[in-house]
Write a protein that holds these residues in place. Sequence first.
Motif, PDB file in Angstrom:
ATOM      1  N   UNK A 156     107.726  24.545 -26.941  1.00 15.40           N
ATOM      2  CA  UNK A 156     109.102  24.784 -26.485  1.00 15.40           C
ATOM      3  C   UNK A 156     110.006  23.619 -26.885  1.00 15.40           C
ATOM      4  N   UNK A 157     111.276  23.902 -27.124  1.00 15.30           N
ATOM      5  CA  UNK A 157     112.233  22.807 -27.305  1.00 15.30           C
ATOM      6  C   UNK A 157     112.216  21.917 -26.061  1.00 15.30           C
ATOM      7  N   UNK A 158     112.540  20.654 -26.235  1.00 15.00           N
ATOM      8  CA  UNK A 158     112.312  19.701 -25.147  1.00 15.00           C
ATOM      9  C   UNK A 158     112.986  20.104 -23.846  1.00 15.00           C
ATOM     10  N   UNK A 159     114.246  20.492 -23.901  1.00 12.24           N
ATOM     11  CA  UNK A 159     114.952  20.771 -22.641  1.00 12.24           C
ATOM     12  C   UNK A 159     114.390  22.002 -21.943  1.00 12.24           C
ATOM     13  N   UNK A 195     112.590  21.845 -18.234  1.00 10.26           N
ATOM     14  CA  UNK A 195     112.895  22.710 -17.097  1.00 10.26           C
ATOM     15  C   UNK A 195     111.614  23.338 -16.544  1.00 10.26           C
ATOM     16  N   UNK A 196     110.770  23.794 -17.453  1.00  7.97           N
ATOM     17  CA  UNK A 196     109.506  24.408 -17.010  1.00  7.97           C
ATOM     18  C   UNK A 196     108.659  23.402 -16.241  1.00  7.97           C
ATOM     19  N   UNK A 234     118.283  27.804 -19.390  1.00 12.08           N
ATOM     20  CA  UNK A 234     117.154  27.194 -20.100  1.00 12.08           C
ATOM     21  C   UNK A 234     115.830  27.782 -19.607  1.00 12.08           C
ATOM     22  N   UNK A 235     115.722  27.952 -18.308  1.00 10.15           N
ATOM     23  CA  UNK A 235     114.487  28.494 -17.741  1.00 10.15           C
ATOM     24  C   UNK A 235     114.262  29.922 -18.215  1.00 10.15           C
ATOM     25  N   UNK A 236     115.347  30.683 -18.240  1.00 12.38           N
ATOM     26  CA  UNK A 236     115.227  32.073 -18.651  1.00 12.38           C
ATOM     27  C   UNK A 236     114.769  32.178 -20.104  1.00 12.38           C
ATOM     28  N   UNK A 237     115.379  31.341 -20.938  1.00 12.55           N
ATOM     29  CA  UNK A 237     114.985  31.373 -22.356  1.00 12.55           C
ATOM     30  C   UNK A 237     113.527  30.926 -22.535  1.00 12.55           C
TER      31      UNK A 237
END
Lengths: 162, 467
Positions: A113-116, A120-121, A148-151
């Motif tokens: 995943x991308x860092x941000x 979030x995860x 971010x969480x949704x993505x």
Amino acid sequence: VSEYQARPDTRAVTQQSFEDFYASVWLRSFRLASFLTQDASAGEEIAQDVLLNMYRTWGKADNPEAYLRTAIVNAASNWRRRAGIGRSKLPLLATNHHTDLAAEELGDAIAALPFRQRAVIVLRYHADLSEAEIAETLGCRPGTVKSLASRALTRLAKEIPK
Amino acid sequence: MNEHELEDRIRDLFTHQSVLLDAIHEDRGVANLLDGPMSTTAENTSNHLPAVASPSTRPRWVLAGATAAVLVLVVGFVATRPAANGSEIGTTSGGQGGVDASTPWQYYVLPGETLLSEAPLVVAAAPGDDPDFDTSGLGQRLEFVPITDIDDDVAALISQPHPRGEDRVTTKVTLLGRVEGEPWVLRVTDGPEEPMARAESDDGSPSPSTNLRGRYLLSTDSGFGSGDFALTESLDMIAIPEADSVPTGQGAGLSTPTGWVTWDSLPSNVAVVSFTDSDQKWWIVPSAGVAVFPAQFDDGERFTLQAFASDGRPMGSYGETVDYAADARAAEPKVGEKIDVIGGSDIAGNPLVVEANGRPTLFVYGASWCIPCSQVIEEALPVLDALGDTVNVYAVPYYTEADDAWPTDPEWPYPRLWLNPNNRLRDIGAVPSVLVLDGTNVVIGVIHSFDDLAAELAKLGITPAGI
């Protein structure tokens, strides 16, 4: 209450000795940084650096726990794997009931995943922080955390086996 | 899977990994933070971990006896899994350089590493539904026994990077077991640095020899898995079959003129080799029976390869005395020989046939792992450039895998030719080399010396136009 959440009485925290603070936060700092970087060695380095900096300025932060969390996220965000060194995966323990490979897939997908999104995860499901706390840690709006969480979840759902 | 299930799985994964991270990481004392780099000492090891001995007294351990079968199981499992490219990999079994279920295995830790186990391990069950997984070893106990002291020279050697550098594969294995009794930790570490050596495979198959380096840990102190575990890791490990002696046999050597030797048909339990009358030893990781190490022999020089096991025990000599030059070069295409068909494929995998076109053709042999080859290319490029279109030039990667796109130099302007395995031109005896055919595909020379390529070519009548 998550062990990562700031303690309500910040005065009590600031009055405690750095040694006590260190003893109480070291392991989870190491864990958090390891999850964020997906690298235990980097996690150790980052936790060590951040805590060393906090030691030097001990007593100045109003909320050391929140400061520590943000500093670790920032340091992990800035961390770049040394050139030429291969990816080292976090250890994975699983039972022999078919979950080993599935867990591994999930671990790989989180690492990719991308860092941000990963942050979030990790902050939500490992550190168990609220959206507001995550937003504060990442320095963004709660709405951004939600998106971010949704993505991230959408991407994870696509990449891991059913 | 709905979102809640996904969230649960994420939480579970983090919980699992937290347990492992906690266990592999001692609860550092604050004194260490302030004293600079952290050191691992018994004093600051958390309660649930076994104390780690100081470096000077760290034991080295061997997982031997009944353990052996487990590692064979592991290898069998890996060997029967589909390869990354989708093709099926055959099971490694029997024969020179291979292992089978009857081969006892020795598990050892390199100097400076620590392997601790506080409780016996028992082989549990095979993961997944792999029908080929050998379950005959289930229920066997694993025991750790100390290894004998390692020879200093060998110890120094195996702490060095393998001469093939980073061109290697880390084998992914699954360790299986069951923990009995108290919480335990299996910990293998040589410190915080990345592994220095890895298992490798020339044919893309998992190697029976893998190199155990780095940090790995199995822990069950939170009760996950009810005591059973299957740890899937990209383990860098060496599991070398125990043997009283290394089989003696004929090896096929391939030397570069500038000092590298490829030795075929090495058994997988050879870890270190040296040559007769030489104090030098080389750490090798035989893979697919092939090892590469720095050595140089003159034409006609005879030698015997001395083999050592991974713990430094001399394993006898391997390879009957071999006339290197005779073996390696006798089979080369001879001057005057007509090469009827030169076929293979190009970099895109398309068929490529080299037809005689009246101009001399230069085949430049090399391999990406061959350090001198890249040096030769640097020297050869201006010479070839000067020859212009008076000659045809092909690069011939010694290995046939299309992923060895030697020369790796992006400036290399000539086509690459992967020869068909049985093509006569595959019989070249050394890399780097240049095989020269005339305009009718008759061999007019084989060049192994690159001190002055232009002069060597001139001897064959090939000179830049106008000179």
